[in-house]
Design an enzyme around this catalytic site. Sequence first.
Site, short mmCIF file in Angstrom:
data_model
loop_
_atom_site.label_atom_id
_atom_site.label_comp_id
_atom_site.label_asym_id
_atom_site.label_seq_id
_atom_site.Cartn_x
_atom_site.Cartn_y
_atom_site.Cartn_z
CB CYS A 2 -33.64 -2.37 70.98
SG CYS A 2 -35.54 -2.14 70.08
NE ARG A 31 -31.03 -7.17 73.20
CZ ARG A 31 -31.66 -7.89 74.12
NH1 ARG A 31 -31.04 -8.78 74.81
NH2 ARG A 31 -32.98 -7.57 74.79
CD1 TRP A 79 -36.01 -7.36 65.12
CD2 TRP A 79 -37.83 -6.66 66.25
NE1 TRP A 79 -37.14 -7.91 64.72
CE2 TRP A 79 -38.27 -7.46 65.33
CE3 TRP A 79 -38.82 -6.38 67.22
CZ2 TRP A 79 -39.53 -8.38 65.53
CZ3 TRP A 79 -40.26 -7.14 67.26
CH2 TRP A 79 -40.44 -7.86 66.19
CG ASN A 105 -35.51 -3.80 74.36
OD1 ASN A 105 -36.44 -4.12 73.43
ND2 ASN A 105 -35.43 -4.68 74.97
N GLY A 106 -38.66 -2.14 74.12
CA GLY A 106 -39.86 -2.68 74.52
C GLY A 106 -40.99 -1.95 73.79
CD GLU A 488 -33.63 -26.56 65.84
OE1 GLU A 488 -34.76 -25.86 66.10
OE2 GLU A 488 -32.57 -25.76 65.99
CE LYS A 492 -31.92 -23.05 63.89
NZ LYS A 492 -32.35 -23.43 65.04
CD GLU A 495 -34.15 -19.73 62.99
OE1 GLU A 495 -33.55 -20.60 63.57
OE2 GLU A 495 -34.25 -18.59 63.33
CG HIS A 511 -52.19 -39.80 58.46
ND1 HIS A 511 -53.31 -40.59 58.36
CD2 HIS A 511 -51.29 -40.61 59.22
CE1 HIS A 511 -53.18 -41.81 58.98
NE2 HIS A 511 -51.93 -41.92 59.45
CE LYS A 614 -29.35 -16.22 70.18
NZ LYS A 614 -29.69 -17.54 69.40
C1 F6R Z 1 -34.49 -20.47 66.37
C2 F6R Z 1 -34.67 -19.61 67.48
C3 F6R Z 1 -35.69 -19.29 68.15
C4 F6R Z 1 -35.56 -19.28 69.68
C5 F6R Z 1 -36.94 -18.84 70.13
C6 F6R Z 1 -37.08 -18.76 71.69
O1 F6R Z 1 -33.16 -20.63 65.80
O2 F6R Z 1 -33.43 -19.10 67.84
O3 F6R Z 1 -36.92 -20.09 67.75
O4 F6R Z 1 -35.50 -20.41 69.87
O5 F6R Z 1 -37.27 -17.48 69.69
O6 F6R Z 1 -35.64 -18.04 72.18
P1 F6R Z 1 -35.27 -18.40 73.65
O7 F6R Z 1 -34.76 -19.88 73.73
O8 F6R Z 1 -34.28 -17.27 73.98
O9 F6R Z 1 -36.69 -18.38 74.77
#
Ligand code: F6R
Length: 619
Positions: A2, A31, A79, A105-106, A488, A492, A495, A511, A614
Site C-alpha cells: 500500500c 503501490r 492493495w 502497509n503489510g 521478459e 510484459k 501484465e 521438446h 509496484k
Molecule cells: C514486472 C515487474 C515485476 C518486478 C518484480 C520484482 O514488470 O515489475 O516482475 O520485476 O516484482 O520487483 P523489484 O525489482 O522491485 O524487486
Amino acid sequence: MCGIVGYVGERVAGARPLEVVMGGLARLEYRGYDSAGVALVTGDGLVTAKKAGKLVNLSGLLEDAPLPLATAGIGHTRWATHGAPNDLNAHPHLSEDGRVAVIHNGIIENFVVLRAELVAAGVHLASETDTEVVAHLLGAAYDELGDLTSAMQQVARRLQGTFTLLAVHADAPDVVVGTRHDSPLVVGLGDGENFLGSDVAAFIAYTREAMELGQDEIVTLTPESVSVIDFDGNAVEPHRYTVDWDASAAQKGGFSSFMDKEIHDQPQAIADTLLGRTDLSGHLVLDEIRVDEAVLRQVDKIIVIACGTAAYAGQVAKYAIEHWCRIPVEVELAHEFRYRDPVVNAKTLVVAVSQSGETMDTLMAVRHAREQGATVLAIVNTHGSTIPRESDAVLYTHAGPEVAVASTKAFLAQITAAYLLGLYLAQLRGTKFPDEIAELLDDLREIPAKVQTVLDGADHVRDVARAMKDAPSVIFLGRHVGYPVAMEGALKLKEIAYLHAEGFAAGELKHGPIALIEPGQPVFVIVPSPRGRDVLHSKVVSNIQEIRARGARTLVIAEEGDEDVLPFADEVFFVPQTATLLAPLVSVVPLQLFALELATAKGLDVDQPRNLAKSVTVE
Ligand code: F6R
C-alpha cells in the site's frame, strides 16, 4: 504494497495537509489502487474520507463533501490483503472512540488473536481488516499513557508480521507518529513542516531532504521536529540524505503514460547507471562496493536472487559474468531460494537484484543468504530502501523513479549494473585484460544511442501491435541472452495486455512447445548477431524456418544488415548492431513498445494493470 503519506505543518489550520496527502497519494498510487482514504486532524477532532477504487473516486468524494481545514493528515492507497476492496475496509481505520486514525502497509500475522482479545473485551470491529485491530489497540494505549508515541511503542511490540503504521490522534493536532517493521517508511524534512511516505515520491514535490527510518523504529513528527526511538524507547540518530532526482522525474513529462515515458527514459537510465564508474586511468571503481577485495577474489560461486523482471536481468547477468569471470553463476527466484536448502557459504557471492529494494521475497532471501555466511551485494534502484540496508554492499542503478507497475527502465539499468559488476570482478580477478574491459565499457557507452535509435524507429512495431490487439496468444523465442529477453517480452504482454504469452528457449521448442504452433500463431523470435557466434545465429534462423513451416506468423527481431532472416520473417524489426552479450539492452525495447501499444489499443490502463502493485511487500 500500500502507499502511505503523512504530513504535519502550519500550526494555523489550513488546506495544506489535505493537498500534500492527496498529492503524495497520487504519486504512490502505483503501490496499490483498490481504495484510498485520508484522515485529517482539525481543531474539532478527526475527520476521515475513504472510497473504494482508484484515487479519483476519493477526489470526487472530497469535491462533493469538502473536509474542514486541518493541521496534520495521513493518507493511504490500498492493495487489499485482508477483506474485500470496499469502502468499509479502506484505510484509515479508527479506534472505538473515533479519536485515533491508523493507516497500514503489510500484514499483521497475529491479528486473529488480537482481534479475539478485542472482541472479548467488548470492542466492536467495523471492518474485516487486520489493520483495524491496531487502531483499537492504539486507542486503548493512548487512554492509558496519554501520548501517541508511547502508545505506538506499546502496540508495535505486540504486533507480528510486517507493518508500516502511521497514526494521528484528535488530542495531538500537531503530531503524526509512524513506525516500521519489514516494510518501508521514509521521512521528508521540510521547513516548519515534515513528511512521511512509503517512498520519497510521496513528498519529493516539497523537499529533497530525507531521513531513513530503520527497522523497528518509531518516528514522531511535529512541524518543527523529528524524533526517532527504537521499540525499547532508546533515542536513535537516523541517517539523513538528499534525494538526487526531482519532482519532474516522477511526472509523465508529456507522455500518455508513465510506462511510455519510462521506456523513453531508458537511454538516460543506462547512461546514468554507467556514469562515474571509472578512474582517470579507465579502471572500474565501484565505490559503493565496500566488500574486501580479498573476499571477492575468493568467491567461487555467484547466486543471483530476484523476482519477475529483475530475475530476467539476473539471467542476462549469468551469461555475461560466467563468460567474463569464469565463475559459475546460478539464478534463482528469491522465493524458491529461501525455502529450499541452498548450498551457500562464505565463498558465495549472492547478488540480490531489485528495483524497489523492498520486495519481501527478495529481502527474505537476502537475510537467509547472510545467515548462511554468504556475502550479499544488492543491485537496487531505490535509495533508502531495505534490501541495500541489509546487504553487505550495494550497486545502485540510476534509473530514477519507476512509477508504472510494469518494469522497463529499471530492467535495462539492472542489466547495465550487472555488466559493471561482471567487468569489475573480471578486472579484480584478472580474467580479462584491461584493454578488453575498456573495449566492453566503450561498447556499453554506445548503448544509450542505440536504444534511442530503436525508440526513434518504433512506428513499425506500433503498427504491428495495434493490428494484433485481438490475438489470443503470443509466443516468444530466444537463445543465449535472447532467452531471458523472450521471457521478459512475454511477461510484459501478460501484465499489461492480459494476453496469454510464453517465452521459451528456442532450442526447447522441439521438446514440446512446438505443438502449440498452428497456422497464424504469432511468434516473436529474438535473433542473435550473425557477427558474434555464427553457430548460434544459424541455429535460431533454423528455428524460425521450423515454425514458419508449420504456419506460424514470424515476428523477427534481428540486427541491422542480417539478410538471412528475411526469407522467413513475416515482419522484421531491425535493431542496431551490438556485441552479443550486450544485445538484450537493445533487443528488449521493441518488445516493451509492442506490449505498451497492444495494451493501449485494447483500452487498458497500462500504468496500473489489474491485480498488481509496484512494490510487492508480501511473501
Ligand atoms: C514486472 C515487474 C515485476 C518486478 C518484480 C520484482 O514488470 O515489475 O516482475 O520485476 O516484482 O520487483 P523489484 O525489482 O522491485 O524487486
